[in-house]
Design a protein around this motif. Sequence first.
Motif, mmCIF file in Angstrom:
data_model
loop_
_atom_site.group_PDB
_atom_site.id
_atom_site.type_symbol
_atom_site.label_atom_id
_atom_site.label_comp_id
_atom_site.label_asym_id
_atom_site.label_seq_id
_atom_site.Cartn_x
_atom_site.Cartn_y
_atom_site.Cartn_z
ATOM 1 N N TRP A 78 0.839 -1.198 0.000
ATOM 2 C CA TRP A 78 0.000 0.000 0.000
ATOM 3 C C TRP A 78 0.879 1.254 0.000
ATOM 4 N N CYS A 79 1.906 1.247 0.852
ATOM 5 C CA CYS A 79 2.818 2.397 0.904
ATOM 6 C C CYS A 79 3.488 2.621 -0.449
ATOM 7 N N ALA A 80 3.951 1.547 -1.063
ATOM 8 C CA ALA A 80 4.608 1.669 -2.372
ATOM 9 C C ALA A 80 3.640 2.229 -3.413
ATOM 10 N N GLU A 81 2.409 1.744 -3.407
ATOM 11 C CA GLU A 81 1.400 2.217 -4.363
ATOM 12 C C GLU A 81 1.046 3.681 -4.147
ATOM 13 N N HIS A 82 1.245 4.188 -2.942
ATOM 14 C CA HIS A 82 0.907 5.577 -2.620
ATOM 15 C C HIS A 82 2.145 6.462 -2.453
ATOM 16 N N GLN A 83 3.232 6.036 -3.087
ATOM 17 C CA GLN A 83 4.490 6.794 -3.130
ATOM 18 C C GLN A 83 5.083 7.084 -1.749
ATOM 19 N N LEU A 84 4.820 6.231 -0.795
ATOM 20 C CA LEU A 84 5.421 6.351 0.534
ATOM 21 C C LEU A 84 6.617 5.396 0.581
ATOM 22 N N VAL A 85 7.627 5.738 -0.200
ATOM 23 C CA VAL A 85 8.763 4.856 -0.438
ATOM 24 C C VAL A 85 9.555 4.590 0.843
ATOM 25 N N GLN A 86 9.843 5.625 1.598
ATOM 26 C CA GLN A 86 10.616 5.439 2.834
ATOM 27 C C GLN A 86 9.875 4.515 3.787
ATOM 28 N N GLN A 87 8.585 4.729 3.935
ATOM 29 C CA GLN A 87 7.796 3.898 4.836
ATOM 30 C C GLN A 87 7.756 2.454 4.347
ATOM 31 N N ALA A 88 7.662 2.270 3.038
ATOM 32 C CA ALA A 88 7.621 0.921 2.477
ATOM 33 C C ALA A 88 8.939 0.187 2.717
ATOM 34 N N PHE A 89 10.071 0.876 2.519
ATOM 35 C CA PHE A 89 11.368 0.239 2.787
ATOM 36 C C PHE A 89 11.493 -0.132 4.264
ATOM 37 N N THR A 90 11.012 0.747 5.147
ATOM 38 C CA THR A 90 11.070 0.468 6.579
ATOM 39 C C THR A 90 10.216 -0.762 6.919
ATOM 40 N N LEU A 91 8.995 -0.802 6.412
ATOM 41 C CA LEU A 91 8.121 -1.942 6.672
ATOM 42 C C LEU A 91 8.700 -3.242 6.112
ATOM 43 N N LEU A 92 9.276 -3.173 4.931
ATOM 44 C CA LEU A 92 9.871 -4.358 4.304
ATOM 45 C C LEU A 92 11.020 -4.893 5.156
ATOM 46 N N GLN A 93 11.883 -3.997 5.595
ATOM 47 C CA GLN A 93 13.019 -4.389 6.426
ATOM 48 C C GLN A 93 12.548 -5.013 7.737
ATOM 49 N N GLU A 94 11.666 -4.351 8.432
ATOM 50 C CA GLU A 94 11.191 -4.850 9.716
ATOM 51 C C GLU A 94 10.388 -6.138 9.570
ATOM 52 N N ASN A 95 9.644 -6.254 8.476
ATOM 53 C CA ASN A 95 8.837 -7.453 8.275
ATOM 54 C C ASN A 95 9.696 -8.678 7.994
ATOM 55 N N MET A 96 10.852 -8.488 7.375
ATOM 56 C CA MET A 96 11.741 -9.634 7.155
ATOM 57 C C MET A 96 12.193 -10.199 8.499
ATOM 58 N N LEU A 97 12.570 -9.330 9.421
ATOM 59 C CA LEU A 97 12.970 -9.788 10.755
ATOM 60 C C LEU A 97 11.805 -10.459 11.477
ATOM 61 N N THR A 98 10.652 -9.829 11.426
ATOM 62 C CA THR A 98 9.464 -10.373 12.074
ATOM 63 C C THR A 98 9.115 -11.748 11.515
ATOM 64 N N ALA A 99 9.127 -11.864 10.197
ATOM 65 C CA ALA A 99 8.763 -13.126 9.548
ATOM 66 C C ALA A 99 9.713 -14.252 9.943
ATOM 67 N N VAL A 100 11.013 -13.962 9.955
ATOM 68 C CA VAL A 100 11.993 -14.985 10.332
ATOM 69 C C VAL A 100 11.822 -15.355 11.803
ATOM 70 N N SER B 264 11.719 3.770 -6.436
ATOM 71 C CA SER B 264 10.373 3.244 -6.567
ATOM 72 C C SER B 264 10.368 1.940 -7.362
ATOM 73 N N LYS B 265 11.134 1.886 -8.429
ATOM 74 C CA LYS B 265 11.240 0.671 -9.258
ATOM 75 C C LYS B 265 11.883 -0.451 -8.460
ATOM 76 N N GLU B 266 12.981 -0.150 -7.757
ATOM 77 C CA GLU B 266 13.635 -1.164 -6.931
ATOM 78 C C GLU B 266 12.683 -1.688 -5.856
ATOM 79 N N LEU B 267 11.929 -0.795 -5.258
ATOM 80 C CA LEU B 267 10.981 -1.180 -4.225
ATOM 81 C C LEU B 267 9.923 -2.129 -4.791
ATOM 82 N N THR B 268 9.361 -1.790 -5.931
ATOM 83 C CA THR B 268 8.353 -2.643 -6.566
ATOM 84 C C THR B 268 8.933 -4.014 -6.889
#
Length: 183
Positions: free
Chosen positions: A44-66, A158-162
Amino acid sequence: MDDVRGLEIEKFKPLGVLLDKIHDKISEFEGQNIIMDTFVATKWCAEHQLVQQAFTLLQENMLTAVCLANGLDPHDKEKRNMVSSCINIVSKKIDQSQWHVGSKEPTESQRKEMEGIVSFLEQYVEHIKKLDLINQRRNNINHAEMAHKEDIHYDQLSKELTDLIDNLAPFFDEMNVLARQKL
């Protein structure tokens, strides 16, 4: 929200369209699944151009998931730091004699637990390596490109994030399945 959508009162009819749009936007959120809800929030963040927030969520979610896939409490700072260290160990192929949890040498019990997590992570090495790029991009954004001398334009970020989101979707799906088995 469903109760309000079902009202047949004339003055609420204009809200119907709005409520339908809101419902469509939030319908992917389960509300009980931290791994997939965070992944949906990342998209959702990526789709709404909230790139910094999306990278933060992605990073934290990897730790959470593991953490969750290994039966660990993702809110336990010590366990989370250990998982972060294990991810670093796997992505950088660090020799066991050089293992650390944060800046400290692991205790014997931590080392044993780390061996299990490292063994688990080795089957996901291609996904784990992506965390390095996520960390670099997040730090670059958060430190106004002062941490790394890279001139990265928004379109590239944005492309890298997607691409990262698309490539990591199967990883999060699998971690979610494994985490549910641990419950």
